[in-house]
Design a protein around this motif. Sequence first.
Motif, PDB file in Angstrom:
ATOM      1  N   SER A   1      55.477   1.053   6.215  1.00  0.00           N
ATOM      2  CA  SER A   1      56.768   0.519   6.634  1.00  0.00           C
ATOM      3  C   SER A   1      56.604  -0.695   7.538  1.00  0.00           C
ATOM      4  CB  SER A   1      57.567   1.608   7.357  1.00  0.00           C
ATOM      5  OG  SER A   1      58.791   1.121   7.798  1.00  0.00           O
ATOM      6  N   SER A   2      55.616  -0.683   8.430  1.00  0.00           N
ATOM      7  CA  SER A   2      55.410  -1.788   9.377  1.00  0.00           C
ATOM      8  C   SER A   2      53.949  -2.204   9.375  1.00  0.00           C
ATOM      9  CB  SER A   2      55.805  -1.365  10.797  1.00  0.00           C
ATOM     10  OG  SER A   2      57.162  -0.994  10.847  1.00  0.00           O
ATOM     11  N   LEU A   3      53.701  -3.505   9.243  1.00  0.00           N
ATOM     12  CA  LEU A   3      52.346  -4.050   9.233  1.00  0.00           C
ATOM     13  C   LEU A   3      52.301  -5.226  10.194  1.00  0.00           C
ATOM     14  CD1 LEU A   3      49.484  -4.172   8.007  1.00  0.00           C
ATOM     15  CD2 LEU A   3      50.408  -5.701   6.259  1.00  0.00           C
ATOM     16  N   ASP A   4      51.546  -5.098  11.279  1.00  0.00           N
ATOM     17  CA  ASP A   4      51.446  -6.143  12.290  1.00  0.00           C
ATOM     18  C   ASP A   4      49.978  -6.495  12.497  1.00  0.00           C
ATOM     19  OD1 ASP A   4      51.725  -7.918  14.337  1.00  0.00           O
ATOM     20  OD2 ASP A   4      53.039  -6.649  15.553  1.00  0.00           O
ATOM     21  N   LEU A   5      49.593  -7.694  12.055  1.00  0.00           N
ATOM     22  CA  LEU A   5      48.198  -8.156  12.145  1.00  0.00           C
ATOM     23  C   LEU A   5      48.102  -9.467  12.920  1.00  0.00           C
ATOM     24  CD1 LEU A   5      47.203  -7.533   8.399  1.00  0.00           C
ATOM     25  CD2 LEU A   5      46.978  -5.966  10.328  1.00  0.00           C
ATOM     26  N   ARG A   6      49.098  -9.813  13.701  1.00  0.00           N
ATOM     27  CA  ARG A   6      49.132 -11.092  14.410  1.00  0.00           C
ATOM     28  C   ARG A   6      47.955 -11.270  15.362  1.00  0.00           C
ATOM     29  NH1 ARG A   6      54.328 -10.752  17.706  1.00  0.00           N
ATOM     30  NH2 ARG A   6      53.772  -8.548  17.567  1.00  0.00           N
ATOM     31  N   ARG A   7      47.693 -12.540  15.653  1.00  0.00           N
ATOM     32  CA  ARG A   7      46.732 -12.931  16.692  1.00  0.00           C
ATOM     33  C   ARG A   7      45.355 -12.332  16.474  1.00  0.00           C
ATOM     34  NH1 ARG A   7      48.371 -17.167  20.237  1.00  0.00           N
ATOM     35  NH2 ARG A   7      50.587 -16.944  20.632  1.00  0.00           N
ATOM     36  N   ASN A   8      44.845 -12.512  15.263  1.00  0.00           N
ATOM     37  CA  ASN A   8      43.460 -12.177  14.946  1.00  0.00           C
ATOM     38  C   ASN A   8      42.832 -13.397  14.290  1.00  0.00           C
ATOM     39  OD1 ASN A   8      42.678  -9.210  15.502  1.00  0.00           O
ATOM     40  ND2 ASN A   8      44.767  -9.045  14.698  1.00  0.00           N
TER      41      ASN A   8
ATOM     42  N   ILE B   1      46.765  -0.002  17.683  1.00  0.00           N
ATOM     43  CA  ILE B   1      45.566  -0.319  18.465  1.00  0.00           C
ATOM     44  C   ILE B   1      45.574  -1.797  18.860  1.00  0.00           C
ATOM     45  CG2 ILE B   1      44.102  -0.803  16.451  1.00  0.00           C
ATOM     46  CD1 ILE B   1      41.880   0.805  17.956  1.00  0.00           C
ATOM     47  N   SER B   2      46.773  -2.344  19.053  1.00  0.00           N
ATOM     48  CA  SER B   2      46.922  -3.756  19.411  1.00  0.00           C
ATOM     49  C   SER B   2      46.522  -4.005  20.856  1.00  0.00           C
ATOM     50  CB  SER B   2      48.379  -4.186  19.205  1.00  0.00           C
ATOM     51  OG  SER B   2      49.228  -3.478  20.081  1.00  0.00           O
ATOM     52  N   HIS B   3      46.378  -5.302  21.208  1.00  0.00           N
ATOM     53  CA  HIS B   3      46.062  -5.730  22.572  1.00  0.00           C
ATOM     54  C   HIS B   3      44.781  -5.052  23.085  1.00  0.00           C
ATOM     55  CE1 HIS B   3      50.344  -6.770  22.194  1.00  0.00           C
ATOM     56  NE2 HIS B   3      50.072  -7.746  23.064  1.00  0.00           N
ATOM     57  N   ASN B   4      43.707  -5.223  22.297  1.00  0.00           N
ATOM     58  CA  ASN B   4      42.374  -4.785  22.695  1.00  0.00           C
ATOM     59  C   ASN B   4      41.396  -5.921  22.430  1.00  0.00           C
ATOM     60  OD1 ASN B   4      42.158  -1.839  23.673  1.00  0.00           O
ATOM     61  ND2 ASN B   4      43.596  -1.674  21.957  1.00  0.00           N
ATOM     62  N   LYS B   5      40.116  -5.610  22.354  1.00  0.00           N
ATOM     63  CA  LYS B   5      39.091  -6.641  22.155  1.00  0.00           C
ATOM     64  C   LYS B   5      38.206  -6.302  20.963  1.00  0.00           C
ATOM     65  CE  LYS B   5      38.968  -7.749  27.100  1.00  0.00           C
ATOM     66  NZ  LYS B   5      38.127  -7.888  28.318  1.00  0.00           N
ATOM     67  N   LEU B   6      38.828  -5.759  19.930  1.00  0.00           N
ATOM     68  CA  LEU B   6      38.068  -5.367  18.746  1.00  0.00           C
ATOM     69  C   LEU B   6      37.593  -6.588  17.979  1.00  0.00           C
ATOM     70  CD1 LEU B   6      40.370  -2.470  17.504  1.00  0.00           C
ATOM     71  CD2 LEU B   6      38.299  -2.291  18.888  1.00  0.00           C
ATOM     72  N   VAL B   7      36.418  -6.475  17.372  1.00  0.00           N
ATOM     73  CA  VAL B   7      35.830  -7.581  16.607  1.00  0.00           C
ATOM     74  C   VAL B   7      35.370  -7.047  15.258  1.00  0.00           C
ATOM     75  CG1 VAL B   7      35.113  -8.843  18.664  1.00  0.00           C
ATOM     76  CG2 VAL B   7      33.551  -7.193  17.622  1.00  0.00           C
TER      77      VAL B   7
ATOM     78  N   THR C   1      52.819   2.949   9.719  1.00  0.00           N
ATOM     79  CA  THR C   1      52.798   1.849  10.681  1.00  0.00           C
ATOM     80  C   THR C   1      51.362   1.513  11.036  1.00  0.00           C
ATOM     81  OG1 THR C   1      54.916   2.519  11.648  1.00  0.00           O
ATOM     82  CG2 THR C   1      53.515   1.084  12.964  1.00  0.00           C
ATOM     83  N   LEU C   2      51.002   0.242  10.884  1.00  0.00           N
ATOM     84  CA  LEU C   2      49.660  -0.221  11.223  1.00  0.00           C
ATOM     85  C   LEU C   2      49.800  -1.448  12.117  1.00  0.00           C
ATOM     86  CD1 LEU C   2      46.581  -0.064  10.869  1.00  0.00           C
ATOM     87  CD2 LEU C   2      46.824  -1.548   8.865  1.00  0.00           C
ATOM     88  N   ASP C   3      49.336  -1.343  13.353  1.00  0.00           N
ATOM     89  CA  ASP C   3      49.414  -2.446  14.303  1.00  0.00           C
ATOM     90  C   ASP C   3      48.024  -2.745  14.841  1.00  0.00           C
ATOM     91  OD1 ASP C   3      49.984  -4.328  16.185  1.00  0.00           O
ATOM     92  OD2 ASP C   3      51.273  -3.069  17.431  1.00  0.00           O
ATOM     93  N   LEU C   4      47.435  -3.836  14.343  1.00  0.00           N
ATOM     94  CA  LEU C   4      46.120  -4.291  14.788  1.00  0.00           C
ATOM     95  C   LEU C   4      46.223  -5.615  15.537  1.00  0.00           C
ATOM     96  CD1 LEU C   4      44.117  -3.717  11.459  1.00  0.00           C
ATOM     97  CD2 LEU C   4      44.644  -2.071  13.251  1.00  0.00           C
ATOM     98  N   SER C   5      47.415  -6.002  15.936  1.00  0.00           N
ATOM     99  CA  SER C   5      47.650  -7.333  16.500  1.00  0.00           C
ATOM    100  C   SER C   5      46.948  -7.527  17.831  1.00  0.00           C
ATOM    101  CB  SER C   5      49.156  -7.562  16.671  1.00  0.00           C
ATOM    102  OG  SER C   5      49.720  -6.617  17.555  1.00  0.00           O
ATOM    103  N   PHE C   6      46.740  -8.821  18.178  1.00  0.00           N
ATOM    104  CA  PHE C   6      46.155  -9.218  19.458  1.00  0.00           C
ATOM    105  C   PHE C   6      44.773  -8.594  19.660  1.00  0.00           C
ATOM    106  CE2 PHE C   6      50.630  -9.976  19.860  1.00  0.00           C
ATOM    107  CZ  PHE C   6      50.725 -11.139  20.593  1.00  0.00           C
TER     108      PHE C   6
END
Length: 996
Positions: A631-638, A586-592, A607-612
């Motif tokens: 296996s994959s955790l992406d939390l960048r740009r929050n 769910i990356s590259h959205n405007k979640l707050v 796989t969990l992608d919450l980045s951007f």
Amino acid sequence: MESCISICLLSIFLFCRIVPFTHSFNSSFLPRCHDYERSALLQFKESFILEDTTLDGCYPRVESWKLVKGERGDCCSWEGVECDEETNHVIGLDLTDSCLYGSISPNSTLFHLVHLHSLNLAYNNFNLSQIPSQVGLLSRLTHLNLSFSFLSGQIPHEIFNMSRLISLDLSRSAPGLKLHKPSFKDLVQHLTNLKVLHLSSMIISSKVPELLANFSSLESLRLNDCGLQGEFPVGIFQLQNLKILDLSDNPGLKGYLPPFQLKSALKSLILPRTNFVGELPFSIGSLAYLEELHISECNFTGQIPYSFSNLSNLVYLDLSNNHFSFHSPIISSFSWVGNLTKITTLGLAGLNMKGEIPSWLMNLTQLSTVYLEFNQFTGPIPSTLAKLSRLKYLYLSNNLLSGPIPFQIYNMHELILSSNELQGSIPSNVSQLKNLEVLVLHSNNLVGSVELSTFLQLKKLRTLILSFNRLTLITKTSTNASIPKFEVLGLAFCNLTEFPRFLHSQDQLIFLDLSSNNIQEKIPSWMCSISTNSLDYLNLSHNHLTGFEKDPAILQWAKIRILDLRSNRLHGSFPLPPPSTSSYLISHNKLVGVVSALLCNLSALETLDLSFNNLSGRLPHCLGNFSDSLSSLDLRRNNFNGNIPSTWRIGCKVRMISIGYNQLQGEVPRSLANCSSLELIDFGNNHIIDSFPSWFGNLENLRILILRSNGFHGVIDKPQTKGFSNLRIIDLSHNSFTGKLPSLYFEIWDAMKVTNASHMTYMGDSMKPEQYHRFTYYGQYDYSMIMSNKGLELEYRKIPDILTAIDFSYNKFEGEIPDIIGHLQRLYLLNLSNNLLNGHMPSSLANLKELECLDLSRNMLSGKLPPELSKLTFLSSFNVSYNQLEGPIPRGKQFDTFESNQYEGNRGLCGVPVEKECENFEASPQERSNVVEDDDTGSVFKFKWMIVLIGYGTGFIFGVVVGHKITKKKHDWFVKTFGRKQQHRSQRVKRRRSRS
């Protein structure tokens, strides 16, 4: 005397008439079966529940097992029961697919039927119960079939009491049925009379016993999907009575095909997805009875023997995905296939076949299935295929086919034409394919508008994939007719502007892709209610979705595993996926807002992608508890803050953890050492304060380490182990490291020393998810990172495996640059700028043949620039500004492309491109050899620079990595500007040479 004879004859006559009548009378009223066996059968029946026949399609034979009031009942007449004609004992029990549900108890009355010779309980559901040891009481059994019956656990040792067994089938009873103790070898040693041995999908995980090669009576051996290992006994192939041999889906099983005997009875040879190697023997053509030859996805090599043309009884032939070689043109190498006129299934996929689809296919008039995908076929799909009237399944995906889809193909059930170069529109008469079940056309060049109603007329259609063409799908339909129940729908990049309304009625979807469209609305409530008990994959990414019409507490798709909502405009709080989810993107959205602790309920998360996004708050500590699955955790740009979760357990399976560009604090958690599979760690741009985590060296698979822009400090300690050998990218820039450059680490970074750029692969390619459903195109989750390159901060959305980089800039490293850095010959990027380095630049830097970017600016380096650096023909960015360097700047090749500002701040440097001429320095032989004497200097240099710009050859950083950042307009500007500057430089070189 005559009267006596008459009386005797009359008596004999009457006896003969009465006896049969009496026997008939008795058989009508006296049941044949024994009381205790009748009772045992009835009790066995009562120990099970009968499943719903309308759901499973089974037939409940035991419903005929009833007693009529006042009678004892003849169990020998019950369905599935066989009795001996003389003894009336029950000797056979066949309850195949009889709707039985429940466990087989150790006290089951089944084991009272000790006279049984044949027992068949296949295709029932025994609820994962074990086979009781009491099965050994049935010592007279010659045939035992428990296949497809949901049994589990270890095979009991008592099964060896059945020494009379000639047929044993335990295939696919359950995922957990094991043959360990006792072992496969034990079974073979005890059951020596076997003619049929079927153990498919049992957990065996051992070698195949050599003793099996002595089973002269063996007729059928099925050992597929058993985890077999080691070398397969070659003598088994030479058993004269062997008719069926199935070893498929055992990738650890090695072997080869020996010469076959002339009298071999072999009818089916099935070896796909094993590690069989070598050439196919010429004698394979002597297998006169062979009907099925399936050897796809092995490692066979050499030429295919022409003796194959002798296999006149072949009905099934699949040679796909091997490594055969061909001396003659590939198509003609298979012309013998045209003589095998009985073939109904033909597999020649993945054999690098070239040219047009061969005409000899038209000789195979019995063909029903053709696999020709993953080749290099060109030209059109021949309309003559329509002459193959029995052809129902045609697989031509992943070729180079062009032209239109032939409208003459009528009788198809499955038509797979994806990933080609097909043009034109979809034929309007597709609606006439009344038997069509699967239509897959994605990734072609099809154009035009197409009415969805065209496909909705096909009542048997279950799979429809039109994605990634240039189609406009018109979904509005006024038809009131019944709509097919789809299982797979791929409508990505179809110019949709809203959710298709026909989805309202879809309750059996497994795969749904609506990505890369122009849907500009909230996700409607009805959309969240479709196929809630079946949907496995949902992709709504790359649209303009703004949120949910009604915010769900938890999304309701009970079986969903992949949910992709990336690159939309979703705002509001973080929506929780269902507990079944394994991949949530769910990356590259405007979640707050914060991430709910209910995320911890996702026990299957991989796989969990919450980045951007704009998420904030502390990370749930349970993230470390996911280490058994994640296996994959992406939390960048929050905007996450607090400490990094520290509960990573032993056996952790995480391969990628990327949490850069947040506000995380504290130290690097030592428990990450438990995650031995880690390949990428990105903690850049946070507020972490720690010393260098040298214990990361224990992570043998680590390839990328990014700690940029934190508070790391101190001297980098000696490596604790000979770790980091697979490290390819390390970014420690913008920290406070001190001391000398860690030369001991340079010695052990083996992955930066060897160049292997034969083909482009990307990190994460090995993480492709399993194909959950046929014909779908599930993509993998790509590794990505952000890194500084040539002064720009770039996002690498894919990371090439050949990319290697060291960035130690903006620290406080001191001392000299060690010579050993020249051993890292695979290095593409080296940035040591903005440190306190001194001494001379080592000439060993010239050994870095692949180097594209070298930045040593803003240090205290002294001495000359090594002239050997001019050997670096891929060097496109070079900066040594603000040092204490002196002497001539190397000339020729790439060095005539660099600007003067890349040398500024070094008063002692002279030559092109700075204004200071070299009056007191004599050019070295190396420099003189680099001066180009002809008039085409400009064009040569321009061509070299163009190579670097467009990423030609191995120079890829501009062209491949940042292509998504540089628009075509910017790219043209680069080419135009630098091309013109190169010409000016060349003219300046000529003028100065003439003056001197």
